[in-house]
Design an enzyme around this catalytic site. Structure first.
Site, mmCIF file in Angstrom:
data_model
loop_
_atom_site.group_PDB
_atom_site.id
_atom_site.type_symbol
_atom_site.label_atom_id
_atom_site.label_comp_id
_atom_site.label_asym_id
_atom_site.label_seq_id
_atom_site.Cartn_x
_atom_site.Cartn_y
_atom_site.Cartn_z
ATOM 1 N N PRO A 162 0.818 -1.222 0.000
ATOM 2 C CA PRO A 162 0.000 0.000 0.000
ATOM 3 C C PRO A 162 0.850 1.271 0.000
ATOM 4 O O PRO A 162 0.518 2.249 -0.666
ATOM 5 C CB PRO A 162 -0.806 -0.114 1.295
ATOM 6 C CG PRO A 162 -0.858 -1.571 1.588
ATOM 7 C CD PRO A 162 0.429 -2.150 1.071
ATOM 8 N N ASP A 196 15.148 -4.026 2.572
ATOM 9 C CA ASP A 196 14.330 -3.736 1.384
ATOM 10 C C ASP A 196 14.965 -2.604 0.590
ATOM 11 O O ASP A 196 14.851 -1.466 1.006
ATOM 12 C CB ASP A 196 12.874 -3.428 1.764
ATOM 13 C CG ASP A 196 12.722 -2.558 3.022
ATOM 14 O OD1 ASP A 196 13.690 -2.351 3.769
ATOM 15 O OD2 ASP A 196 11.598 -2.092 3.246
ATOM 16 N N GLU A 221 20.754 7.657 7.851
ATOM 17 C CA GLU A 221 20.324 6.266 8.097
ATOM 18 C C GLU A 221 21.344 5.252 7.609
ATOM 19 O O GLU A 221 21.381 4.119 8.073
ATOM 20 C CB GLU A 221 18.971 6.002 7.416
ATOM 21 C CG GLU A 221 19.047 6.164 5.914
ATOM 22 C CD GLU A 221 17.817 5.680 5.162
ATOM 23 O OE1 GLU A 221 17.007 4.936 5.726
ATOM 24 O OE2 GLU A 221 17.701 6.034 3.984
#
Length: 525
Positions: free
Chosen positions: A232, A266, A461
């Site tokens: 989504p 991912d 990150e």
């Protein structure tokens, strides 16, 4: 973005919008207008909140010898104030208007585009908070995760309703362990333990697979999400990626993109299996569910050992023995299925070909971090494997792979959790050689974090293993600043090695890098 009207009203307004448009194509200006009429700006689900347990000068700062690094550690400690979030009660009262899942306690987010809590990131965040003496905030975060397990039977990937069908690497037991080691609070442990066991059962019942090797059956864990639709939160990307595939192949790809997201990696070439069943291809060949990951199984082994120790602490020897047996069974499975005696390290296992994937990933050494191996020489062999892998030749840390696929969990990116697991694992080995390597990797990582901070006034990150303080790149979005787990890892390394880390050092200890570079060059030729 919060809805300004009931979901049904917004949906029918959207249908009207597209049915009135020529060829069902809505003009961007019209869509923009629709958004401003029916949606609030992002971020309105939070009220402002500063962690009440934040205070100046936590003790660990005193152990950092280098003045520049100590000042920088203090700045990282300051960042917790800007990453704290508290969800408004309105989200609890009107959940249908929000994608944010209501959580009872305030928490620390990764930062940047990530406005919600994330599961595995939070392990390193909580470790950082505990060093910063923010026990109350860390406690609240763990309570939120326990709440998730009570509500869903597992912990979703993150705090949004579109993450409800997948999890992330199961670090909750280790979060509780970190908290218990800091506080020695047995009542907390007693209350948490049944919920940790519930999460463990979820992974064993829904994320495990039996595999037969040399006539013996072993049960190991994998990531697995049975949702054959686009994610989504990345709907258009997934739709476009699947263009031209048959319906079956589309469904398989979409399922495996969900599974890749559950893995935390991912995305990465690590999860590729091409038409010939080899570990290569492109993002369309992502087949995460067909791979038994070394790091997930090392983590499950450590969870089993930790659950056993919790039962022992609380005086339940019988339950402790059951988890000891589970850990022993897993150890046997890891050594039968994932250990490669010839190469002296562990590898992911391909369920389609019943063979190992021999590419380099830092995760190949996860059993060293989890101390999940039966003979000391296995860990020493793994150190030799690492030295000969070609992965140690970079100035700023260990890359996530040696393949430059354009995905973010691949070369040239280096990620904080992987650096920490590697350094932490090596530092626990008895040999001076391994301990020295752990320190050198810590020095490289701290150096790149620090140089990038000086340049950009920010923590990122992920970082590039080349260059001098360069943020990472690639993947589905721009590199993000903040950043929760980066801060947590930096603080832990500054705490562990504070006496000897230096801001000046562009060198690693003399004599170590040179033979590594030579052996790396030989492997690459």
């Amino acid at each position: 973005m919060k809805l300004k009207a009931a979901p049904g009203d917004v949906l029918s307004a959207f249908r009207n919008l597209s049915s009135e448009a020529p060829n069902m194509t809505v003009l961007p200006a019209k869509l923009q207008e629709f958004l401003s009429v029916y949606f609030e700006k992002p971020g309105t689900e939070f009220e402002s909140w500063t962690p009440p347990d934040w205070h100046d000068k936590p003790k660990f700062l005193g152990g950092i010898t280098d003045q520049k690094l100590r000042d920088w550690a203090e700045k990282i400690h300051n960042l917790w104030k800007s990453l704290g979030r508290k969800i408004r009660v309105d989200v609890k009262d009107h959940p249908e208007l929000y994608s944010q899942i209501y959580l009872p306690h305030p928490f620390v987010v990764p930062g940047g585009r990530f406005r919600e809590v994330y599961y595995w990131d939070s392990y390193w965040v909580i470790n950082g908070l505990l060093l910063s003496e923010m026990t109350e905030t860390a406690y609240g975060m763990i309570q939120n995760f326990l709440y998730f397990v009570n509500r869903y039977g597992f912990i979703p990937n993150g705090g949004r309703i579109y993450y409800e069908r997948r999890s992330q690497p199961p670090f909750l037991t280790l979060m509780v362990e970190s908290f218990y080691q800091t506080t020695k609070d047995k009542d907390f442990l007693r209350a948490a333990l049944p919920i940790l066991e519930q999460e463990y059962r979820f992974w064993m019942q829904n994320r495990s697979v039996a595999v037969t090797v040399n006539g013996a059956e072993h049960v190991l864990n994998r990531y697995h999400v049975q949702v054959g639709l686009p994610r989504p939160e990345s709907y258009t990307d997934d739709l476009e990626l699947a263009e031209g595939l048959t319906d079956d192949r589309k469904e398989q790809l979409w399922m495996n993109l969900h599974v890749g997201a559950e893995s935390g990696w991912d995305f990465t070439s690590r999860w590729y299996i091409d038409g010939d069943s080899h570990n290569s291809g492109t993002l369309r060949e992502t087949r995460t569910s067909q791979i038994l990951p070394t790091d997930l199984n090392a983590l499950m082994c450590l969870n089993e050992k930790t659950l056993a120790s919790f039962h022992r602490i609380l005086g339940d020897g019988d339950s402790a023995a059951q988890y000891d047996q589970a850990a022993a069974r897993r150890l046997g499975a890891i050594e039968s299925v994932l250990w490669d005696a010839e190469r002296g390290v562990w590898f992911d296992f391909n369920l389609m070909t019943h063979s190992k994937h021999f590419e380099f990933y830092p995760s190949n050494l996860a059993p060293v971090w989890a101390q999940c191996y039966s003979r000391p020489e296995m860990a020493e062999k793994a150190v030799q494997y690492l030295k000969g892998s070609g992965a140690l030749q970079f100035p700023n840390g260990v890359p996530t792979s040696l393949k430059d696929s354009g995905q973010q969990w691949d070369y040239p990116n280096a990620w904080p959790p992987l650096q920490h697991m590697l350094i932490n694992g090596l530092s626990k080995l008895p040999s001076e050689d391994a301990k020295q390597l752990a320190f050198d990797l810590a020095q490289r990582w701290i150096k790149t974090n620090w140089l990038a901070y000086i340049k950009y006034d920010a923590m990122f990150e992920k970082y590039d293993v080349n260059g001098d303080g360069k943020p990472g790149g690639g993947g589905e979005y721009e590199v993000q600043l903040g950043f929760g787990w980066t801060n947590g890892v930096a603080l832990q390394l500054l705490d562990q090695y504070g006496e000897t880390l230096t801001s000046e050092s562009t060198r690693v200890s003399s004599g170590l890098l040179l033979p590594l570079v030579i052996s790396a060059t030989l492997t690459l030729q």
